[in-house]
Design a protein around this motif. Structure first.
Motif, short mmCIF file in Angstrom:
data_model
loop_
_atom_site.label_atom_id
_atom_site.label_comp_id
_atom_site.label_asym_id
_atom_site.label_seq_id
_atom_site.Cartn_x
_atom_site.Cartn_y
_atom_site.Cartn_z
N LEU A 83 0.69 -1.39 -0.05
CA LEU A 83 0.14 -0.01 -0.17
C LEU A 83 0.57 1.22 -0.25
O LEU A 83 0.54 2.20 -0.60
N ARG A 84 2.03 1.32 0.69
CA ARG A 84 2.79 2.48 0.68
C ARG A 84 3.45 2.62 -0.70
O ARG A 84 3.44 3.55 -1.16
N LEU A 85 3.98 1.40 -1.08
CA LEU A 85 4.77 1.48 -2.41
C LEU A 85 3.68 2.12 -3.63
O LEU A 85 4.10 2.76 -4.65
N ASN A 86 2.38 1.75 -3.42
CA ASN A 86 1.07 1.94 -4.38
C ASN A 86 1.05 3.62 -4.54
O ASN A 86 0.76 4.01 -5.72
N ARG A 87 1.58 4.35 -3.45
CA ARG A 87 1.52 5.65 -3.56
C ARG A 87 2.26 6.34 -4.73
O ARG A 87 2.00 7.29 -5.40
N THR A 88 3.42 5.59 -5.08
CA THR A 88 4.29 6.15 -5.93
C THR A 88 4.53 5.10 -7.43
O THR A 88 5.04 5.64 -8.44
N HIS A 89 4.28 3.77 -7.14
CA HIS A 89 4.65 2.70 -8.19
C HIS A 89 3.14 2.09 -8.21
O HIS A 89 2.86 1.64 -6.93
N PRO A 90 2.46 1.84 -9.19
CA PRO A 90 1.32 1.17 -9.00
C PRO A 90 1.42 -0.29 -9.00
O PRO A 90 1.79 -1.12 -9.61
N VAL A 91 1.08 -0.70 -7.59
CA VAL A 91 1.03 -2.25 -7.21
C VAL A 91 -0.50 -2.63 -7.47
O VAL A 91 -0.54 -3.79 -7.87
N TYR A 92 -1.47 -1.68 -7.00
CA TYR A 92 -2.84 -2.14 -7.28
C TYR A 92 -3.31 -0.81 -8.20
O TYR A 92 -3.62 0.13 -7.91
N PRO A 94 -6.81 -0.87 -10.01
CA PRO A 94 -8.08 -0.33 -9.82
C PRO A 94 -8.30 0.05 -8.06
O PRO A 94 -7.52 -0.55 -7.33
N ALA A 95 -9.11 1.07 -8.20
CA ALA A 95 -9.12 1.36 -6.43
C ALA A 95 -9.83 0.50 -5.94
O ALA A 95 -9.68 0.40 -4.43
N GLU A 96 -10.59 -0.42 -6.39
CA GLU A 96 -11.25 -1.78 -5.44
C GLU A 96 -10.16 -2.47 -4.90
O GLU A 96 -10.20 -2.98 -3.86
N ASP A 97 -8.87 -2.65 -5.67
CA ASP A 97 -8.06 -3.55 -5.05
C ASP A 97 -7.26 -2.70 -3.95
O ASP A 97 -7.09 -3.61 -2.91
N VAL A 98 -7.21 -1.56 -4.03
CA VAL A 98 -6.65 -0.72 -2.84
C VAL A 98 -7.56 -1.09 -1.75
O VAL A 98 -7.28 -1.04 -0.56
N GLN A 99 -8.70 -0.73 -1.95
CA GLN A 99 -9.83 -1.09 -0.92
C GLN A 99 -9.80 -2.45 -0.26
O GLN A 99 -9.93 -2.47 1.00
N ALA A 100 -9.76 -3.25 -1.05
CA ALA A 100 -9.70 -4.83 -0.62
C ALA A 100 -8.64 -4.86 0.17
O ALA A 100 -8.64 -5.68 1.38
N ALA A 101 -7.22 -4.36 -0.30
CA ALA A 101 -6.05 -4.38 0.70
C ALA A 101 -6.19 -3.86 1.81
O ALA A 101 -5.81 -4.14 2.85
N GLU A 102 -6.92 -2.77 1.96
CA GLU A 102 -7.03 -1.90 3.26
C GLU A 102 -8.01 -2.55 4.32
O GLU A 102 -7.72 -2.80 5.29
N ASP A 103 -9.02 -3.27 3.52
CA ASP A 103 -10.06 -3.97 4.51
C ASP A 103 -9.22 -5.24 4.89
O ASP A 103 -9.67 -5.45 6.10
N ALA A 129 0.84 -8.40 -2.80
CA ALA A 129 1.36 -7.67 -1.79
C ALA A 129 2.62 -8.95 -1.51
O ALA A 129 3.78 -8.20 -1.08
N MET A 130 2.34 -10.10 -1.61
CA MET A 130 3.52 -10.94 -1.36
C MET A 130 4.74 -10.96 -2.26
O MET A 130 5.80 -11.07 -2.10
N ASP A 131 4.23 -10.91 -3.57
CA ASP A 131 5.00 -10.53 -4.84
C ASP A 131 6.01 -9.25 -4.52
O ASP A 131 7.22 -9.36 -4.73
N VAL A 132 5.32 -8.33 -4.04
CA VAL A 132 6.03 -7.27 -3.80
C VAL A 132 7.01 -7.13 -2.75
O VAL A 132 8.12 -6.79 -2.81
N ARG A 133 6.64 -8.00 -1.56
CA ARG A 133 7.57 -7.95 -0.43
C ARG A 133 8.86 -9.22 -0.83
O ARG A 133 9.89 -8.79 -0.51
#
Length: 164
Positions: A83-92, A94-103, A129-133
């Motif tokens: 989620l932090r990386l998503n702010r500068t590089h597109p990890v997620y 659609p917005a739905e994916d960001v919401q699903a990750a936050e939930d 998220a595991m792939d990014v990690r």
């Protein structure tokens, strides 16, 4: 939501595990095995807080049962990083994916013991998220390889069309 199983004999006690696949009523001591409790294809028997319960699993959802309390923290750290990386590089994307990750992150914070019933969307964002990690912190990917493998397998199962 899990539902405790009441004793078939005294109708007030709840079953707790005794031996693998064997349970006993806390009140009257009645013994039962897993075969005593028929469950539907969308249900699973789970033990929560020492009590045998039936857990409903909607179509496409998968059950992940952590074996250690640190598993929620391990997965939560992966989601936070993504989620932090998503702010500068597109990890997620659609917005739905960001919401699903936050939930999912909130759910892991609230319930560190599980079992977790995860939707295909939640498994997708968790796998991403595991792939990014794994790419950014290879040593962290070796901390809980069995849990990571279980989640990846659950994600693959959730992508298959239902045969029901």
């Amino acid at each position: 939501m899990p539902v405790p199983i009441l004793c078939h004999i005294c109708h007030r006690g709840r079953y707790e595990p005794r031996d693998p696949g064997s349970y006993a009523c806390r009140s009257c001591g009645d013994r039962a095995t897993e075969s005593t409790f028929p469950v539907q294809s969308d249900e699973r028997l789970v033990v929560l807080a020492g009590v045998l319960q039936v857990l409903a699993v909607p179509d496409g959802h998968q059950v992940i049962t952590p074996t250690r309390r640190c598993h929620a923290l391990h997965l939560g750290a992966s989601l936070v990083l993504a989620l932090r990386l998503n702010r500068t590089h597109p990890v997620y994307r659609p917005a739905e994916d960001v919401q699903a990750a936050e939930d999912l992150l909130a759910a892991l914070d609230a319930d560190e013991q599980g079992p977790w019933v995860l939707s295909p969307a939640q498994l997708g964002v968790l796998t991403r998220a595991m792939d990014v990690r794994d790419a950014l912190l290879p040593s962290a990917s070796r901390q809980h390889p069995d849990l990571d493998a279980e989640i990846r397998a659950a994600h693959l199962r959730s992508q298959r069309p239902s045969t029901a």
